[in-house]
Enzyme design. Structure first.
Site, PDB file in Angstrom:
ATOM      1  N   GLU A 250      -1.560  -8.586   4.154  1.00 59.53           N
ATOM      2  CA  GLU A 250      -1.423  -8.858   5.591  1.00 59.53           C
ATOM      3  C   GLU A 250      -2.772  -9.013   6.296  1.00 59.53           C
ATOM      4  OE1 GLU A 250      -2.687  -4.671   5.813  1.00 59.53           O
ATOM      5  OE2 GLU A 250      -1.522  -5.851   4.381  1.00 59.53           O
TER       6      GLU A 250
ATOM      7  N   CYS B 188       0.829  -1.211   0.000  1.00 59.70           N
ATOM      8  CA  CYS B 188       0.000   0.000   0.000  1.00 59.70           C
ATOM      9  C   CYS B 188       0.866   1.265   0.000  1.00 59.70           C
ATOM     10  CB  CYS B 188      -0.994  -0.025   1.156  1.00 59.70           C
ATOM     11  SG  CYS B 188      -2.377   1.126   0.894  1.00 59.70           S
TER      12      CYS B 188
ATOM     13  N   HIS C 214      -3.609  -5.359   0.262  1.00 59.19           N
ATOM     14  CA  HIS C 214      -3.264  -5.639   1.668  1.00 59.19           C
ATOM     15  C   HIS C 214      -3.203  -7.141   1.938  1.00 59.19           C
ATOM     16  CE1 HIS C 214      -3.252  -1.623   3.535  1.00 59.19           C
ATOM     17  NE2 HIS C 214      -4.040  -1.316   2.528  1.00 59.19           N
TER      18      HIS C 214
END
Length: 263
Positions: A219, A110, A217
């Site tokens: 994660e 990001c 994203h």
């Protein structure tokens, strides 16, 4: 006991009245999927020797953040929308340069994607959350985290690229939460993925540094997402010295072994 690789995770500057260095925990929870350990790298590059820090690390992760890169960094005269974090901007640029000089792998997520893009001379746009777009890339501001990260869309992986080789698929579904993205691509970058509306979603340097940036994203709820786990495992191989291609081919082979139940 074998020593695990050590990843430096960049911090953001938070709490203006009493500045603090912070990293959202969800990024740190991804580190074990690399088979690595982590240390936090403060965005205070005027106080620390960035090259010395990088020399002690096996790689770097540049995380997402609520802040945006200052427009002057990518040659824009428009004021842009904050909040901004100038110390992080400066530290990220110095870390990227030092990593290239010392052949340390870097994974950008990001904001980290945008930092890598700007470091390699791309420019940014700031309209990807507009509600009248056919494909929005960020939910309306102010939603709770669970609702914000519920936004997903498909990205097409560049044919023959590193991500396609690693994922073993032409496309994947990703979690999207970004207002900014690449406006003008630099010739110093190779595109690794795009969204269906043509927005660039992943890049790497054309010069071959072991650097990859993703706009999404991975994660977020990583334990529930096989593609995200594979991405972080791939980066873990870079931390142990693999090339981009070696790690991609190994990730694909290991996935095939899991699917077939081979040993």
């Amino acid at each position: 006991m074998a020593k695990r690789p050590l990843v430096g995770v960049i911090c953001c500057t938070r709490i203006p009245e009493d500045p603090a260095q912070a990293v959202a925990e969800r990024y740190l929870r991804a580190i074990p999927f690399m088979g690595a350990d982590a240390v936090l790298v403060p965005s205070m590059s005027d106080h620390f020797d960035v090259s010395s820090i990088v020399a002690r690390l096996d790689g770097l992760m540049l995380t997402g953040s609520p802040s945006n890169i200052e427009p002057r960094r990518y040659r824009s005269r428009e004021g842009g929308a904050g909040p901004f974090d100038p110390p992080r901007d400066e530290t990220a640029m110095r870390l990227i340069d030092a990593a290239a000089d010392q052949d340390r792998p870097v994974l950008g997520i990001c904001r980290g994607f945008q930092e890598i893009a700007v470091a390699y001379r791309a420019t940014l746009r700031r309209d990807l959350g507009e509600p009248d777009r056919d494909q929005i890339h960020h939910t309306p501001a102010g939603l709770p985290m669970e609702e914000m990260f519920a936004l997903q869309h498909r990205v097409e992986l560049s044919r023959g690229g590193i991500l396609e080789r690693a994922m073993g698929a032409p496309s994947i579904v990703v979690t999207s939460a970004h207002f900014q993205g690449i406006a003008e691509l630099s010739p110093e970058l190779v595109v690794e993925a795009t969204s269906t509306d043509g927005i660039i979603e992943s890049v790497r340097p054309a010069s071959g540094e072991r650097v990859l940036a993703v706009q999404w994203h991975p994660e977020w709820r990583i334990a529930e997402n096989a593609d995200s786990r594979k991405l972080f495992a791939w980066f873990g191989m870079l931390l142990r010295g693999a090339t981009l291609e070696e790690a991609a081919d190994r990730a694909a082979r290991e996935e095939a072994t899991e699917l077939t139940g081979g040993g």
